[in-house]
Write an enzyme that holds these catalytic residues in place. Structure first.
Site, mmCIF file in Angstrom:
data_model
loop_
_atom_site.group_PDB
_atom_site.id
_atom_site.type_symbol
_atom_site.label_atom_id
_atom_site.label_comp_id
_atom_site.label_asym_id
_atom_site.label_seq_id
_atom_site.Cartn_x
_atom_site.Cartn_y
_atom_site.Cartn_z
ATOM 1 N N GLU A 263 0.834 -1.193 0.000
ATOM 2 C CA GLU A 263 0.000 0.000 0.000
ATOM 3 C C GLU A 263 0.875 1.252 0.000
ATOM 4 O O GLU A 263 1.804 1.371 0.814
ATOM 5 C CB GLU A 263 -0.906 0.031 1.226
ATOM 6 C CG GLU A 263 -1.856 -1.146 1.327
ATOM 7 C CD GLU A 263 -2.733 -1.094 2.573
ATOM 8 O OE1 GLU A 263 -3.589 -1.983 2.710
ATOM 9 O OE2 GLU A 263 -2.563 -0.171 3.399
ATOM 10 N N CYS A 264 0.588 2.159 -0.898
ATOM 11 C CA CYS A 264 1.198 3.489 -0.948
ATOM 12 C C CYS A 264 2.735 3.407 -0.918
ATOM 13 O O CYS A 264 3.350 3.085 -1.912
ATOM 14 C CB CYS A 264 0.648 4.369 0.176
ATOM 15 S SG CYS A 264 0.806 6.143 -0.191
ATOM 16 N N GLY A 265 3.368 3.684 0.223
ATOM 17 C CA GLY A 265 4.819 3.633 0.283
ATOM 18 C C GLY A 265 5.368 2.267 -0.105
ATOM 19 O O GLY A 265 6.397 2.167 -0.777
ATOM 20 N N LEU B 184 5.277 2.057 -3.818
ATOM 21 C CA LEU B 184 6.424 2.755 -4.400
ATOM 22 C C LEU B 184 7.656 1.859 -4.394
ATOM 23 O O LEU B 184 8.409 1.795 -5.374
ATOM 24 C CB LEU B 184 6.740 4.032 -3.613
ATOM 25 C CG LEU B 184 5.712 5.163 -3.544
ATOM 26 C CD1 LEU B 184 6.279 6.338 -2.754
ATOM 27 C CD2 LEU B 184 5.284 5.615 -4.922
ATOM 28 N N GLY C 116 -1.090 -1.250 -4.634
ATOM 29 C CA GLY C 116 -1.568 0.037 -5.143
ATOM 30 C C GLY C 116 -1.418 1.145 -4.123
ATOM 31 O O GLY C 116 -0.959 0.934 -2.996
#
Length: 458
Positions: A333-335, A338, A430
């Site tokens: 998720e998110c970080g 990335l 995501g």
């Protein structure tokens, strides 16, 4: 159950400072506080935990609904303790900024809590009165029971308090002075993390001392007795615990360090309830994943602030890539999302290699991207049951060249929708921060896949 809501007129009024100071003061008095944060924020609960040394929970009426919200609150409360709930944004600011759902006031209404309003009085005089009068008029349930004037002087408080109390019948509990040591530093995503604040424990203790000097803490404790009783059902999530999941623990590696630290406490509690054993590891400081993992959880955080060190830890990046390529179930998720990309370009235009599980790079967008609450639906049901959605929130300044196309996210306030998420039978990656209790099937599927992966290794 005794409880209180610390709310404010707007963001930046000092809610977190007042909440942390109050938690410390209550702890020093032996009052056994339990702390909560309204809304989807991760960082404020970290400050609460720094004070009382136990996790703080999010209370979000959009994520939870009324029944689950009451359940989470009551289960966290201790006998004879005091619940301290920090609000979100301004008192009435909810979904999309225009709806009551998701607001601090909505949570206070559901939990029957009295509200202590924090007002940033710096640079204000008698204009405080019409401001407070408007909030009192809009308070249809008469929940606002007192006010603290922040960033002002004792002299002004002593002069304006009798006027407020005479004209508005609103008790003024005191003030906090405009001191630098009573301010928590911010960055673009919100407050800095507790470990980034120099002498954070000392700072919070100083704030508690100032609170005791300048605010009637005894009256706040008395105010907590005004909390009403709330109906609460049994553990509504227990029905998701199956014999398959409640056997030997399912070992889930969870990224946990300065770069990856954004996790909803209720997500982790649900995973544990379903049979997970969470094994922390650090993508920054460790070189390989823990042994005998069945699944992998890469949460949000600030990987962009540690990109160089993440790149330099080639062994860990390789370990994660090999684990995922071997079929290990994973959620990012998110970080964490990335981190799975081939590369990350920061706000200075510097590019760093990441795990190279996903092609392309993530890059600094210069503004908030797709900010706000979402409802997420899979195009082909895998993690979720057919026709269901899971709720979440996005808050990021970075975007991806490959956001994914496997799910549709819909903003509940505006109805705007967009494609996102890379999803397969055993992975879900995501930007959205998901709230698992809003659709427990998600956590169940993840752990079932992790159980199967673990058995394949036996």
């Amino acid at each position: 159950m005794r409880g209180i809501m610390i709310a404010a007129v707007k963001s930046g009024s000092g809610k977190t400072t007042v909440t942390c100071a109050l938690l410390e003061a209550l702890k020093q008095r032996g009052c056994r506080p339990a702390s909560f944060k309204c809304g989807p924020d991760y960082i404020d609960p970290m400050f609460h935990k720094t004070v009382i040394d136990v996790p703080s929970c999010n209370l979000d009426s959009f994520f939870c609904g009324e029944e689950l919200l009451r359940e989470i609150y009551s289960q966290r409360m201790t006998d004879n303790g005091i619940g301290v709930v920090e609000g979100v944004m301004g008192l009435f600011d909810g979904l999309g900024g225009v709806h009551e759902e998701g607001s601090a006031y909505h949570v206070a209404s559901i939990l029957q809590l009295p509200i202590l309003l924090v007002v940033d009085a710096h640079g204000m005089g008698r204009s405080i009165l019409p401001l407070l009068a408007g909030f009192l008029k809009y308070d249809r349930e008469n929940r606002i029971k007192g006010v603290i004037l922040n960033r002002t002087s004792r002299n002004f408080c002593e002069r304006i308090a009798p006027v407020i109390e005479a004209e508005l019948s609103l008790p003024v509990f005191g003030f906090l002075p405009n001191k630098s040591e009573l301010k928590l530093e911010s960055r673009h995503l919100g407050l800095k993390l507790p470990e980034e604040v120099k002498d954070i424990k000392k700072q919070i203790c100083a704030s508690a001392h100032t609170l005791e000097e300048c605010v009637a803490v005894d009256r706040i404790i008395e105010m907590s007795d005004l909390a009403g009783s709330i109906p609460c059902s049994d553990d509504s999530l227990s029905k998701y615990v199956s014999p398959v999941l409640s056997q030997s623990p399912i070992r889930i590696g969870i990224a946990l360090d300065e770069a990856f630290c954004f996790y909803y406490e209720e997500n982790l509690n649900l995973l544990k309830k379903l049979g997970a054993k969470l094994i922390p590891f650090s993508p920054l400081h460790d070189y390989v994943l823990p042994e005998q993992l069945d699944g992998l959880l890469l949460g949000g955080g600030y990987p962009e602030l540690h990109a160089k060190r993440l790149e330099e830890n080639v062994a860990m990046r390789s370990s994660i890539r090999q684990a995922i390529q071997s079929g290990m179930p994973s959620v990012a998720e998110c970080g964490g999302f990335l981190y799975l990309h081939a590369a990350l370009e920061n706000d200075k235009g510097e590019t760093y290699e990441m795990c190279n599980v996903l092609p392309g790079k993530c890059f600094y967008a210069g503004k908030l991207v797709r900010f706000g609450y979402i409802e997420l639906a899979e195009k082909q049901p895998v993690f979720l049951s057919k026709g269901s959605v899971i709720k979440g929130h996005e808050f990021h300044y970075y975007d991806s060249e490959t956001n994914g196309l496997d799910c549709t996210a819909r903003k509940p306030a505006s109805g705007v929708s967009f494609d996102c998420i890379h999803q397969g039978q055993c992975h879900f990656w995501g930007f959205p921060h998901l709230y698992y209790p809003s659709s427990p099937d998600f956590a169940v599927h993840f752990l079932e896949e992790a159980r199967r992966f673990g058995r394949r290794k036996e």
